[in-house]
Motif scaffolding. Structure first.
Motif, PDB file in Angstrom:
ATOM      1  N   ASP A 180      22.650 -11.631  -1.075  1.00  0.00           N
ATOM      2  CA  ASP A 180      22.618 -11.388   0.767  1.00  0.00           C
ATOM      3  C   ASP A 180      21.100 -10.061   0.227  1.00  0.00           C
ATOM      4  O   ASP A 180      20.413 -10.258   0.679  1.00  0.00           O
ATOM      5  N   ALA A 181      21.170  -9.145  -0.142  1.00  0.00           N
ATOM      6  CA  ALA A 181      20.444  -8.241  -0.739  1.00  0.00           C
ATOM      7  C   ALA A 181      18.840  -8.717  -0.482  1.00  0.00           C
ATOM      8  O   ALA A 181      18.429  -8.454  -0.193  1.00  0.00           O
ATOM      9  N   GLU A 182      19.379  -9.563  -1.530  1.00  0.00           N
ATOM     10  CA  GLU A 182      17.656 -10.057  -1.914  1.00  0.00           C
ATOM     11  C   GLU A 182      17.161 -10.780  -0.913  1.00  0.00           C
ATOM     12  O   GLU A 182      15.566 -10.577  -0.683  1.00  0.00           O
ATOM     13  N   LYS A 183      17.820 -11.866  -0.245  1.00  0.00           N
ATOM     14  CA  LYS A 183      17.263 -12.943   0.441  1.00  0.00           C
ATOM     15  C   LYS A 183      16.503 -12.217   2.204  1.00  0.00           C
ATOM     16  O   LYS A 183      15.956 -12.106   2.284  1.00  0.00           O
ATOM     17  N   TRP A 184      17.400 -10.495   1.852  1.00  0.00           N
ATOM     18  CA  TRP A 184      17.297  -9.302   3.409  1.00  0.00           C
ATOM     19  C   TRP A 184      15.861  -8.899   3.120  1.00  0.00           C
ATOM     20  O   TRP A 184      14.505  -8.695   3.933  1.00  0.00           O
ATOM     21  N   VAL A 185      15.776  -8.853   1.911  1.00  0.00           N
ATOM     22  CA  VAL A 185      15.126  -8.079   0.933  1.00  0.00           C
ATOM     23  C   VAL A 185      13.608  -8.837   1.555  1.00  0.00           C
ATOM     24  O   VAL A 185      12.783  -8.248   2.132  1.00  0.00           O
ATOM     25  N   VAL A 186      13.518 -10.103   0.881  1.00  0.00           N
ATOM     26  CA  VAL A 186      12.448 -10.389   0.822  1.00  0.00           C
ATOM     27  C   VAL A 186      12.063 -11.007   2.295  1.00  0.00           C
ATOM     28  O   VAL A 186      10.864 -10.919   2.924  1.00  0.00           O
ATOM     29  N   ARG A 187      12.820 -11.481   3.667  1.00  0.00           N
ATOM     30  CA  ARG A 187      12.691 -11.454   4.740  1.00  0.00           C
ATOM     31  C   ARG A 187      11.780  -9.814   5.219  1.00  0.00           C
ATOM     32  O   ARG A 187      11.245  -9.906   6.135  1.00  0.00           O
ATOM     33  N   VAL A 188      12.335  -9.101   5.046  1.00  0.00           N
ATOM     34  CA  VAL A 188      12.184  -7.652   5.359  1.00  0.00           C
ATOM     35  C   VAL A 188      10.241  -7.957   5.397  1.00  0.00           C
ATOM     36  O   VAL A 188       9.671  -7.086   6.020  1.00  0.00           O
ATOM     37  N   ARG A 189      10.535  -7.766   3.910  1.00  0.00           N
ATOM     38  CA  ARG A 189       9.049  -7.808   3.622  1.00  0.00           C
ATOM     39  C   ARG A 189       7.999  -8.809   4.645  1.00  0.00           C
ATOM     40  O   ARG A 189       7.418  -7.680   4.170  1.00  0.00           O
ATOM     41  N   LYS A 190       8.651 -10.288   4.852  1.00  0.00           N
ATOM     42  CA  LYS A 190       7.713 -10.544   4.868  1.00  0.00           C
ATOM     43  C   LYS A 190       7.378 -10.070   6.559  1.00  0.00           C
ATOM     44  O   LYS A 190       6.322 -10.237   6.878  1.00  0.00           O
ATOM     45  N   LEU A 191       8.515 -10.023   7.140  1.00  0.00           N
ATOM     46  CA  LEU A 191       7.922  -9.254   8.723  1.00  0.00           C
ATOM     47  C   LEU A 191       7.427  -8.324   8.653  1.00  0.00           C
ATOM     48  O   LEU A 191       6.098  -7.684   9.562  1.00  0.00           O
ATOM     49  N   TYR A 192       7.394  -7.277   7.916  1.00  0.00           N
ATOM     50  CA  TYR A 192       6.607  -5.597   7.653  1.00  0.00           C
ATOM     51  C   TYR A 192       5.194  -6.745   7.525  1.00  0.00           C
ATOM     52  O   TYR A 192       4.053  -5.565   8.549  1.00  0.00           O
ATOM     53  N   LYS A 193       4.510  -7.040   6.633  1.00  0.00           N
ATOM     54  CA  LYS A 193       3.845  -7.144   6.434  1.00  0.00           C
ATOM     55  C   LYS A 193       2.888  -7.630   7.362  1.00  0.00           C
ATOM     56  O   LYS A 193       1.290  -7.799   7.514  1.00  0.00           O
ATOM     57  N   SER A 194       3.550  -9.406   8.434  1.00  0.00           N
ATOM     58  CA  SER A 194       2.876  -9.554   9.479  1.00  0.00           C
ATOM     59  C   SER A 194       3.451  -8.654  10.777  1.00  0.00           C
ATOM     60  O   SER A 194       1.517  -8.891  11.461  1.00  0.00           O
ATOM     61  N   TYR A 195       3.656  -7.675  10.600  1.00  0.00           N
ATOM     62  CA  TYR A 195       3.900  -6.700  11.894  1.00  0.00           C
ATOM     63  C   TYR A 195       2.538  -5.765  11.764  1.00  0.00           C
ATOM     64  O   TYR A 195       1.831  -5.246  12.956  1.00  0.00           O
ATOM     65  N   LEU A 196       2.140  -4.897  10.733  1.00  0.00           N
ATOM     66  CA  LEU A 196       1.212  -4.329  10.672  1.00  0.00           C
ATOM     67  C   LEU A 196       0.177  -5.098  10.311  1.00  0.00           C
ATOM     68  O   LEU A 196      -1.088  -4.424  11.091  1.00  0.00           O
ATOM     69  N   GLU A 197       0.020  -6.114  10.594  1.00  0.00           N
ATOM     70  CA  GLU A 197      -1.746  -6.840  10.385  1.00  0.00           C
ATOM     71  C   GLU A 197      -1.601  -6.845  12.346  1.00  0.00           C
ATOM     72  O   GLU A 197      -2.812  -6.686  12.124  1.00  0.00           O
ATOM     73  N   ARG A 198      -0.579  -7.120  13.068  1.00  0.00           N
ATOM     74  CA  ARG A 198      -0.952  -7.069  13.877  1.00  0.00           C
ATOM     75  C   ARG A 198      -1.010  -5.880  14.822  1.00  0.00           C
ATOM     76  O   ARG A 198      -2.099  -5.734  15.609  1.00  0.00           O
ATOM     77  N   LYS A 199      -0.323  -4.972  14.447  1.00  0.00           N
ATOM     78  CA  LYS A 199      -0.234  -4.113  15.048  1.00  0.00           C
ATOM     79  C   LYS A 199      -1.512  -2.824  14.357  1.00  0.00           C
ATOM     80  O   LYS A 199      -2.453  -2.583  15.798  1.00  0.00           O
ATOM     81  N   MET A 200      -2.449  -2.990  13.659  1.00  0.00           N
ATOM     82  CA  MET A 200      -3.436  -1.787  13.288  1.00  0.00           C
ATOM     83  C   MET A 200      -4.283  -2.587  14.104  1.00  0.00           C
ATOM     84  O   MET A 200      -5.884  -2.410  13.879  1.00  0.00           O
ATOM     85  N   ALA A 201      -4.709  -4.332  13.564  1.00  0.00           N
ATOM     86  CA  ALA A 201      -5.284  -4.946  14.902  1.00  0.00           C
ATOM     87  C   ALA A 201      -5.555  -4.599  16.141  1.00  0.00           C
ATOM     88  O   ALA A 201      -7.286  -4.322  16.432  1.00  0.00           O
ATOM     89  N   ASP A 202      -4.793  -4.062  16.720  1.00  0.00           N
ATOM     90  CA  ASP A 202      -5.127  -3.405  18.041  1.00  0.00           C
ATOM     91  C   ASP A 202      -4.500  -2.714  18.435  1.00  0.00           C
ATOM     92  O   ASP A 202      -4.594  -1.571  19.643  1.00  0.00           O
ATOM     93  N   GLY A 203      -4.502  -1.511  17.230  1.00  0.00           N
ATOM     94  CA  GLY A 203      -4.868   0.112  17.313  1.00  0.00           C
ATOM     95  C   GLY A 203      -3.063   0.882  17.342  1.00  0.00           C
ATOM     96  O   GLY A 203      -2.559   1.987  17.944  1.00  0.00           O
ATOM     97  N   SER A 204      -2.365  -0.636  18.418  1.00  0.00           N
ATOM     98  CA  SER A 204      -0.754  -0.050  19.141  1.00  0.00           C
ATOM     99  C   SER A 204      -0.289   0.577  17.991  1.00  0.00           C
ATOM    100  O   SER A 204       0.867   0.476  17.908  1.00  0.00           O
ATOM    101  N   ILE A 205      -0.152   0.443  16.570  1.00  0.00           N
ATOM    102  CA  ILE A 205       0.192   1.511  15.563  1.00  0.00           C
ATOM    103  C   ILE A 205       0.037   2.362  15.448  1.00  0.00           C
ATOM    104  O   ILE A 205       1.922   3.128  14.320  1.00  0.00           O
ATOM    105  N   ILE A 206      -0.350   3.789  16.042  1.00  0.00           N
ATOM    106  CA  ILE A 206      -0.553   4.745  16.264  1.00  0.00           C
ATOM    107  C   ILE A 206       0.676   5.662  17.307  1.00  0.00           C
ATOM    108  O   ILE A 206       0.370   5.583  18.221  1.00  0.00           O
ATOM    109  N   ASN A 207       2.090   5.639  16.596  1.00  0.00           N
ATOM    110  CA  ASN A 207       3.173   6.487  17.094  1.00  0.00           C
ATOM    111  C   ASN A 207       3.931   6.769  15.710  1.00  0.00           C
ATOM    112  O   ASN A 207       3.774   6.000  14.610  1.00  0.00           O
TER     113      ASN A 207
END
Length: 438
Positions: A180-207
Motif C-alpha cells: 500500500d505504501a509503495e502504491k501511494w508513493v508512486v501515485r503521489v510522485r506522479k501527481l507532484y510532478k504534473s502539479y509542479l509543471e502546471r503551477k510553474m507555467a503560470d507562476g501561481s506556485i509562489i505561495n
C-alpha cells in the motif's frame, strides 16, 4: 477583627492562586498515567487519544510543550475532544508503544483511536494552527487525504484539490505499510510532478502552501530539484515576499548538496556551482551573515579542502585547508563544522592517516562532542575519537571514549534495532582492545 483578617487573607490568596490556575487550564490538560491507562480512559469517555511522543533531549519537543500546547485555542480544542498524553518514547516501558506507532523522530504526534489503532501520525514540530488542522483532519472535521483523492478522481484537473492532497500526502504516507505504501508513493510522485509543471507555467506556485509541498515532497529527482532551484532563484524577490528567507535557504541547501556530491566523486565541475555563489545565487547566499568571511570564501575553503582529500587523497593539503577554513570562520564555527572536518578525514582517507592526522581528528572531535544534541551523531563522534586513540595505541583513552559512546547509546531505546547494531559494534571494539592490551 481576627475574623476580618482571615477573610481578607483568604481573598488575597485567591487573587494570587487564581491566575496561576487559569494559566494551567488554558492549554492542553495531559493525562497522568501510562499509555494503557490513558487508552482505557479514552475508551471510557469514548474519545480518541492524542499522544505527544517526545524525548527529554529533544529541543523542538520542549518548544512545543512551552509555546504550542499552552495556547488557549489549542487547549479548548483538544481538552473537549481528546484524552491527551505526553509519553517519553525512550523510557524502557514505552519503547514497544513507540515502535508500534513508528516513532522514529521527535516530536511525533499521534491521533489514536480508543481501540489502539493509529488514525494519523505526524512527525516534527508544528505551530498551533497546524496542530489543530492535523487533529481536525484526523477526526473528519476537515477532509482527509483519501476524501481528497476521491475528489481528485472526479475532478482530475482541479489544482485546488491537488494542492490539498499534496499537503496531506506526507502525513498520510506515514500510516501506510508494505505494498500500500509503495502504491501511494508512486501515485503521489506522479501527481507532484504534473502539479509542479502546471503551477510553474503560470507562476501561481509562489505561495506558502506550495512551498510547503516543495519542501516536503521534493528532492528525490536531481533534475527536477535543479529546475526548482533555478525557478525559485529567478523569482527570488517574490518568493521571499511570500515565504520569507527560507526560499533563499532552499537554493543554498540544494546548491551545497550538489557541490558536495560532485566533490565526493572527485568531479572538478563543483567549481561551476561554487562560482554561482558570487554570481547567479549571490542574492540567496547574501542571507548568510558571517562576521569574518563571506559565503563565497567560506565555501571555497571548504570544498577545495574536500576536493584535495576525495580526489587526490592528499591528507596534508586537506588538513591545511580545513584548518584555514575553521580559523577563518572564527566564532562562526560551530560543533558541526569541527565534526564534519573530522568525518571527512576518516571517510576519505582512513587507511592513510598518520599519527599526527589522528591527533588532529581528535582535536576537532573534542570541540564537536560537547555541543552535539543528536544522540546518534554524538555516539558516532565518540567512536571515531576512540578509533583514533586505538590507532595511536593509547588504549586507555580509546576505552574511555568507547565506554562513553556505549553509555550515550542507552538513550536510543526507542530505536531498538539501531541501538542493538550500535552497541554490538562498540562491544566488538572493546573486545578488540582487550586483545591488543594483552
Amino acid at each position: 477583627m481576627n475574623k476580618l483578617k482571615h477573610i481578607l487573607l483568604s481573598l488575597l490568596l485567591l487573587l494570587i492562586v487564581q491566575p496561576v490556575s487559569a494559566q494551567q487550564e488554558q492549554g492542553i490538560r495531559f493525562f497522568k498515567g501510562t499509555f494503557e491507562d490513558a487508552l482505557k480512559e479514552a475508551q471510557r469517555q469514548n474519545k480518541p487519544l492524542f499522544v505527544d511522543f517526545y524525548a527529554t533531549w529533544c529541543v523542538p519537543c520542549k518548544k512545543m510543550e512551552k509555546t504550542v500546547f499552552t495556547q488557549p485555542e489549542v487547549g479548548a480544542y483538544f481538552n473537549e475532544r481528546f484524552i491527551s498524553l505526553q509519553l517519553d518514547a525512550e523510557k524502557p516501558e514505552n519503547v514497544e508503544t513507540a515502535k508500534k506507532y513508528k516513532v522514529e523522530a521527535f516530536p511525533t504526534l499521534g491521533i489514536i483511536a480508543s481501540d489502539g489503532k493509529a488514525i494519523s501520525i505526524n512527525a516534527g514540530f508544528v505551530q498551533a494552527a497546524e496542530l489543530i488542522e492535523f487533529a481536525k483532519t484526523a477526526l473528519g472535521e476537515m477532509k482527509g487525504f483519501e476524501q481528497y483523492w476521491e475528489d481528485h478522481r472526479k475532478s482530475p484537473q482541479d489544482l485546488g484539490i491537488q494542492q490539498e492532497l499534496l499537503i496531506q500526502a506526507p502525513r498520510f504516507l506515514t500510516t501506510q505499510d508494505g505494498m500500500d505504501a509503495e502504491k501511494w508513493v508512486v501515485r503521489v510522485r506522479k501527481l507532484y510532478k504534473s502539479y509542479l509543471e502546471r503551477k510553474m507555467a503560470d507562476g501561481s506556485i509562489i505561495n506558502k502552501k506550495d512551498y510547503m509541498i516543495i519542501s516536503s515532497l521534493g528532492g528525490n529527482d536531481e533534475s527536477e530539484t535543479q529546475q526548482m532551484v533555478e525557478y525559485i532563484n529567478a523569482n527570488l524577490d517574490k518568493w521571499i515576499s511570500a515565504v520569507g528567507e527560507s526560499a533563499a535557504y532552499y537554493i543554498i541547501e540544494k546548491n551545497d548538496e550538489r557541490m558536495l556530491n560532485l566533490v565526493k566523486d572527485g568531479n572538478i565541475k563543483y567549481k561551476e556551482y561554487l562560482e554561482k555563489i558570487r554570481t547567479d545565487y549571490k542574492k540567496a547566499y547574501d542571507v548568510i551573515k558571517l562576521k569574518n568571511t563571506t559565503p563565497y570564501q567560506k565555501s571555497l575553503d571548504y570544498y577545495d579542502a574536500l576536493y584535495a582529500i576525495y580526489k587526490d587523497k592528499n591528507v596534508s593539503t586537506y588538513i591545511e585547508r580545513m584548518k584555514r577554513y575553521l580559523d577563518t570562520l572564527g566564532e562562526d564555527a560551530n560543533g558541526s563544522d569541527y565534526a564534519s572536518a573530522a568525518q571527512s578525514l576518516y571517510y576519505a582517507a582512513a587507511s592513510k592517516l598518520r599519527p599526527e592526522d589522528h591527533r588532529q581528528a581528535i582535536a576537532w572531535l573534542e570541540k564537536a562532542i560537547p555541543t552535539e544534541t543528536v544522540i546518534m551523531s554524538k555516539v558516532n563522534y565518540l567512536v571515531m575519537a576512540g578509533d583514533s586513540y586505538k590507532e595511536l595505541k593509547d588504549y586507555a583513552a580509546a576505552r574511555k571514549y568507547y565506554n562513553q559512546a556505549y553509555a550515550e547509546s542507552l538513550q536510543l531505546a526507542s530505536m531498538e534495532q539501531a541501538q542493538q547494531m550500535v552497541q554490538g559494534a562498540i562491544t566488538y571494539k572493546l573486545a578488540t582492545l582487550d586483545l591488543l592490551e594483552k
